[in-house]
Design an enzyme around this catalytic site. Structure first.
Site, mmCIF file in Angstrom:
data_model
loop_
_atom_site.group_PDB
_atom_site.id
_atom_site.type_symbol
_atom_site.label_atom_id
_atom_site.label_comp_id
_atom_site.label_asym_id
_atom_site.label_seq_id
_atom_site.Cartn_x
_atom_site.Cartn_y
_atom_site.Cartn_z
ATOM 1 N N ASP A 167 0.837 -1.198 0.000
ATOM 2 C CA ASP A 167 0.000 0.000 0.000
ATOM 3 C C ASP A 167 0.873 1.249 0.000
ATOM 4 O O ASP A 167 1.654 1.479 0.921
ATOM 5 C CB ASP A 167 -0.904 0.005 1.242
ATOM 6 C CG ASP A 167 -1.787 1.242 1.314
ATOM 7 O OD1 ASP A 167 -2.971 1.140 0.954
ATOM 8 O OD2 ASP A 167 -1.301 2.315 1.747
ATOM 9 N N TYR A 174 3.078 9.964 -0.585
ATOM 10 C CA TYR A 174 4.194 9.346 0.151
ATOM 11 C C TYR A 174 5.530 9.589 -0.556
ATOM 12 O O TYR A 174 6.580 9.388 0.048
ATOM 13 C CB TYR A 174 3.986 7.838 0.314
ATOM 14 C CG TYR A 174 2.760 7.419 1.076
ATOM 15 C CD1 TYR A 174 1.959 8.339 1.760
ATOM 16 C CD2 TYR A 174 2.387 6.076 1.122
ATOM 17 C CE1 TYR A 174 0.828 7.925 2.448
ATOM 18 C CE2 TYR A 174 1.259 5.664 1.816
ATOM 19 C CZ TYR A 174 0.479 6.583 2.468
ATOM 20 O OH TYR A 174 -0.633 6.170 3.148
ATOM 21 N N LYS A 229 -3.108 6.014 -4.101
ATOM 22 C CA LYS A 229 -4.188 6.946 -3.750
ATOM 23 C C LYS A 229 -3.974 8.284 -4.439
ATOM 24 O O LYS A 229 -2.832 8.716 -4.628
ATOM 25 C CB LYS A 229 -4.226 7.165 -2.225
ATOM 26 C CG LYS A 229 -4.151 5.881 -1.408
ATOM 27 C CD LYS A 229 -4.035 6.150 0.082
ATOM 28 C CE LYS A 229 -3.720 4.881 0.855
ATOM 29 N NZ LYS A 229 -2.302 4.499 0.757
ATOM 30 N N HIS A 276 -7.838 9.698 -1.366
ATOM 31 C CA HIS A 276 -7.085 9.706 -0.116
ATOM 32 C C HIS A 276 -7.842 10.354 1.046
ATOM 33 O O HIS A 276 -7.786 9.873 2.180
ATOM 34 C CB HIS A 276 -5.734 10.398 -0.330
ATOM 35 C CG HIS A 276 -4.661 9.913 0.592
ATOM 36 N ND1 HIS A 276 -3.335 9.864 0.232
ATOM 37 C CD2 HIS A 276 -4.713 9.449 1.864
ATOM 38 C CE1 HIS A 276 -2.628 9.387 1.249
ATOM 39 N NE2 HIS A 276 -3.439 9.139 2.247
#
Length: 278
Positions: free
Chosen positions: A51, A56, A81, A114
Site C-alpha cells: 500500500d 508518500y 491513492k 485519499h
C-alpha cells in the site's frame, strides 16, 4: 468472523476481487533503498499486498522493489491513492497515469480517494469509476471517509466503493462506521493499527502479549483480522516486517476481542477527516 488462514489469505471485495487481508504500508518509508528493501523483504517473505500513495513520494521505489523481488507483478495486490491537490475529474485521471508511470506498471489493484474533499470528491469518484470501467484498476475505494462522507458520495456514485481505509486501532474502533460499511459491502481497512507506536504503552496490551506469548504488535494485528479488517502495518526493518506477519498460529478469544473493542476512546493519532484539507 471471516476465515483467516495464512499470510496470503484474502477477503473478497463486493466485485469478487480477492484482497489480501495483510500487507505492508510504506507511509514515511523513504524513496530509494529504504522502501525498495522493505518491499522486497515483505514480498520475498510471503506478503502479497503493498500500500502506497502519491503523497508518500515513494511510488518509484515501491515499483522497483516489486520488480526486484521474487514475485510476479500479477501476484501482488498494489494500492495507491489520489492526493487532495489532484482531486477533480481530469486531474485525477492525470494523477493516476502519473502514479502508474512512477510505479512502472500498467494497472493498479486498488485506487483510493485519499481524503474526502466535499463536492469535488464526487468528480474524483467519477474519474475512478471511469478507470474501473476501463479495467485500468481492479477495485476502487476511499480513505478517511466517515459515514456522512460515504452517504454524500453515494448520492451520485454509480459504483459503491469496494474499500474504506481508516485510522483504526483500539482507541478508535468506530464500530458504527464498520457496521455501516459492512451493510454496504464496503471492506474496512486499517491504517495506523499500532496507534503510531502508542499501543506499546498500554498495560492491557502487555498483559495480552504475555497471555498469548506474542508481541503487542502481533496481538493488535490479529485483532484487526478477527474484526474482518484488512491491515497494513508499516515497517522498513526486515525483522519487524517478518515478525508483524507471524499471526496465524494463534487466535484471540472472543472475550479478548471484546476487551480490545472496549478500549474505544474515539481518539485519533492522525488528522480528523472532518477538519483536514491539505
Amino acid at each position: 468472523m471471516q476465515k483467516i488462514t495464512d499470510l496470503q489469505g484474502s477477503f473478497e471485495l463486493h466485485n469478487g476481487v480477492q484482497m489480501p487481508y495483510f500487507g505492508l504500508g510504506v507511509y514515511q518509508s523513504e524513496d530509494g533503498s529504504e522502501v525498495i528493501n522493505a518491499v522486497k523483504a515483505a514480498l520475498n517473505h510471503g506478503y502479497r499486498h503493498i500500500d502506497t500513495a502519491a503523497i508518500y513520494d515513494n511510488e518509484e521505489g515501491v515499483g522497483t522493489g516489486i520488480r526486484e523481488s521474487n514475485v510476479d507483478r500479477k501476484d501482488v495486490f498494489l494500492t495507491s491513492k489520489v492526493w487532495n491537490t489532484d482531486q477533480g475529474y481530469d486531474s485525477t485521471l492525470k494523477a493516476f497515469d502519473a502514479s502508474l508511470d512512477r510505479l512502472g506498471t500498467d494497472y493498479l489493484d486498488l485506487y483510493l480517494v485519499h481524503w474526502p474533499k466535499g463536492e469535488i470528491s464526487k468528480e474524483t469518484w467519477k474519474a475512478l469509476e471511469k478507470l474501473y470501467k476501463e479495467k485500468r484498476v481492479r477495485a476502487i475505494g476511499v480513505s478517511n471517509f466517515l459515514q456522512h462522507h460515504l452517504e454524500e458520495l453515494l448520492t451520485s456514485a454509480e459504483i459503491v466503493p469496494m474499500v474504506n481505509q481508516m485510522e483504526f486501532h483500539p482507541y478508535l474502533v468506530q464500530q458504527s462506521l464498520i457496521d455501516f460499511c459492512n451493510s454496504k459491502g464496503i471492506q474496512y481497512e486499517a491504517w495506523s493499527p499500532l496507534m503510531q507506536g502508542n499501543i506499546f504503552d498500554l498495560d492491557i496490551m502487555r498483559d495480552l502479549a504475555s497471555k498469548y506469548n506474542k508481541s503487542i504488535a502481533q496481538i493488535v494485528l490479529r485483532w484487526d483480522l478477527q474484526k474482518g479488517v484488512v491491515t497494513i502495518p508499516k515497517s522498513s526493518k526486515e525483522e519487524r516486517i517478518i515478525a508483524n506477519s507471524d499471526l496465524f498460529d494463534f487466535e484471540l478469544s472472543e472475550e479478548d476481542v471484546q476487551l480490545l473493542d472496549g478500549l474505544e476512546r474515539n481518539k485519533r493519532f492522525g488528522p480528523d477527516p472532518d477538519n483536514f484539507d491539505f
